[in-house]
Design an enzyme around this catalytic site. Structure first.
Site: not given
Lengths: 342, 330
Positions: A78, A147
């Site tokens: 990322e 998440h």
């Protein structure tokens, strides 16, 4: 005045009768597709964005249309892809960096906060970072604490970044197109529970300005400011409140930075009561900023303190019975609104 | 994939005139840094600065192999990179002093000088923070179909940053024209890299299949010849390279780091024998390409240029207060 009909937000001011309906996910894809066709400098990079069409299947077809040079599957890196986005943006491209879950944006903090957000300023206005970082927010998918978070407040805090959080397919398309065309780094938070939501989206070309709130429902007794999927919670609550004679106005800021402070203040002046709903953790969340803006701007018009409802200040739990407790609900909004108007 | 420490390049790639230009660039950086130090110690410069003295051969050796439209990203110890890529002394000093005439209108300062006209995408206050940016510039080059190259300068301290490895992995996957230049000056701030970097430095890049080499960073002939090879290779689609340039910062971590208790004076004296300016001068004289008095003249010229630039910066105006919230957004 907009209304919620069968889960679809419809505003006669914007939408023609019989207008086509597409899902939120399709609206995002259309926006990216149109901008990539319009401007060769736009490309998208992220984990599983190409072959898989993203884990939420939002980008299916994009690879076939634009090829692997511009729709790029990346390693699970990322920070690296965010850095690539910054460097590409400084040198003439308009990258879209796809970060699968909003929770993973914590891995790109330096690239967004110290690099993208500050490059224009630190260079005295010489360098620009026209980059979009699209990611998700929202709980209730039974995905547990890593998440499910809604971390938009972290980025809304940073001067130099813009933050958009569309609630409807119409807003999603218009804001995404504007974000891609904007010369600044823009973070777009898409609620993953909204991807299948349908709504009217005109086939004609349009964009929506970043920094313009939208009245999702007009009302007189109470202002409910709501973001992203909390707009639906607010509209459901407004329906229920209407049945007991309380007329609620629902305002969706659509972007938290820049924030349409005038719209929030004017609505609160009109109704004299304000309630704010957001799915980020309540502590130090955007709700606090909105409340402060309203308290400052509409103090002499208010009949009650501004109230706010965020997500519970706990990591999002897995077990459904617990997870559901952490997110603002229409019932709780109604109860809070009744107390405010009592 | 070589891991030699003494690549012996063809030293005659540049003629004497070009070597003297390179010497002048190094001397200019040296004089700039000495003046920056003086501005700090005489309390005329706000903040601090990290001096590049001792490492000049790397910036100059590499930037002399770049075109103006090639990119660099730089570090907190970045004055040398900026100057080697073509920055002007007066705007550099103006920036160091927080003046409106500076490269960043006084908003960046010593650690953030950027100048897109010379391809300088910015110095960076975050160690390793520009690894992604340089790689993104390489991605942009590939997508735009140009033949530019991006050079990412960083110190051995950045070897501790994961972003560097994420970036090199992608650069090699996609054959991006990025040269990662590790200026191994032995210390990350106040800690020797024997305490912070395990295993092989070049092996880290070699593991990704990136062309990796350790070279003598004090010898500009070696640096330049190696740079030409890897830059040409990258320009022609050969992909990234990783150079560990062994060097030494002659001053402390920053201008205020005067006592340097973390290293010995003996170690410093050993490295001082390998002053990059002196090494080039000795070779040019020995090989009869230049007379020794030419170096003195160059030194005087650059000192005079630096003095003029310092005076310009000292007299320049500070930004007006209305500047403070400009350029937050484009």
């Amino acid at each position: 005045m907009s209304t919620l009909e069968n889960g679809v937000i419809r505003s006669p001011a914007v939408h023609a009768p019989g207008e086509r309906q597409i899902t939120f996910g399709q609206a995002i894809l259309e926006a990216i597709n149109e901008e990539m066709a319009r401007d060769e400098s736009v490309f998208i990079i992220g984990e599983d964005v190409a072959e898989a069409g993203s884990v939420f299947k939002v980008l299916v077809g994009l690879l076939d249309q634009f090829g692997p040079e511009r729709v790029i599957d990346s390693p699970i890196s990322e920070a690296g892809i965010a850095g690539i986005g910054v460097g590409a943006a400084i040198t003439g491209m308009r990258p879209i960096v796809d970060i699968m879950f909003g929770d993973f944006t914590t891995l790109v903090m330096d690239q967004l906060v110290n690099q993208a957000a500050k490059t224009h300023y630190m260079s005295g206005g010489k360098l620009k970072v026209p980059m979009v970082l699209r990611t998700t927010l929202g709980a209730s998918r039974r995905s547990a604490a890593q998440h499910s978070q809604s971390l938009h407040a972290l980025f809304s805090h940073i001067p130099g970044l813009k933050v958009a959080m569309p609630a409807t397919p119409y807003d999603a398309k218009g804001l995404m197109k504007s974000a891609i065309r904007d010369d600044n780094p823009v973070v777009i938070f898409e609620d993953k529970m909204l991807y299948q939501e349908r709504g009217p989206v005109p086939e004609r070309e349009y964009t929506l300005p970043l920094g313009q709130a939208d009245v999702k429902r007009a009302g007189d007794d109470l202002t409910i400011v709501a973001t992203s999927s909390m707009v639906y919670v607010a509209l459901e609550a407004a329906d229920n409140l209407a049945s007991i004679g309380i007329s609620a106005e629902v305002i969706d800021p659509r972007t938290t930075n820049p924030l349409d402070t005038e719209a929030l203040v004017n609505s609160a002046k009109k109704t004299s009561r304000a309630l704010i709903i957001d799915e980020g953790y309540q502590q130090y969340g955007v709700t606090g900023e909105f409340a402060s803006v309203i308290a400052d701007g509409a103090f002499y018009y208010l009949d009650a303190p501004v109230k706010r409802i965020g997500a519970m200040n706990v990591p999002v739990p897995f077990s459904p019975v617990m997870e559901d407790l952490t997110i603002p609900t229409a019932e709780y909004v109604v109860e809070t609104a009744k107390a405010l108007c009592g | 994939m070589s891991e030699t420490n003494d690549t012996k390049p063809n030293a005659t790639e540049l003629d004497a005139e070009h070597w003297l230009q390179a010497y002048e660039q190094m001397a200019k950086i040296r004089a700039f840094e000495e003046a920056a130090n003086e501005l700090y110690t005489s309390a005329r410069m706000p903040g601090i600065a990290h001096l590049y003295i001792g490492e000049e051969a790397i910036a100059v050796g590499i930037c002399e192999a770049l075109r103006q439209d090639d990119y660099i990203t730089s570090t907190h110890r970045g004055h040398g990179h900026c100057l080697a890529k073509g920055a002007a002394l007066d705007k550099m000093f103006a920036e160091l002093l927080g003046k409106e005439a500076g490269y960043c209108r006084g908003k960046g300062g010593s650690m953030h000088i950027a100048d897109q006209e010379t391809g300088n995408l910015g110095a960076n206050g975050i160690v390793g923070g520009s690894a992604g940016i340089a790689t993104g510039a390489g991605m942009s080059v590939k997508l735009r179909g140009t033949d530019q190259v991006a050079v990412c300068f960083f110190g051995d301290g950045a070897l501790g940053q994961g972003l560097l490895y994420e970036s090199m992995n992608m650069a090699q996957l996609w054959k991006l024209p990025v040269i990662y230049v590790c200026e191994n000056n032995q210390y990350g701030e106040y800690t020797h890299n024997s305490k912070t970097a395990a295993g092989s430095m070049v092996g880290r890049a070699a593991g990704f299949g990136v062309h990796a080499q350790a070279i003598d960073g004090q010898d500009i002939r070696t640096v330049h010849a190696t740079a030409r090879l890897v830059i040409d290779r990258a320009r022609n689609g050969g992909g990234p390279a990783f150079l560990v340039c062994n060097t030494y910062r002659f001053h402390g971590h920053h201008v205020g780091d005067i006592d340097r208790p973390y290293r010995t004076r003996e170690e410093e004296a050993e490295w001082a024998k390998r002053d990059p300016l002196k090494l080039l001068e000795d070779w040019l004289v020995k090989s009869k390409q230049a007379e020794s008095d030419v170096f003195e003249r160059i030194q005087q010229d650059v000192k005079s240029d630096v003095e003029n630039a310092v005076n310009y910066a000292l007299e320049a105006s500070f930004p007006s207060e209305s500047e403070v919230d400009r350029h937050v957004y484009a």
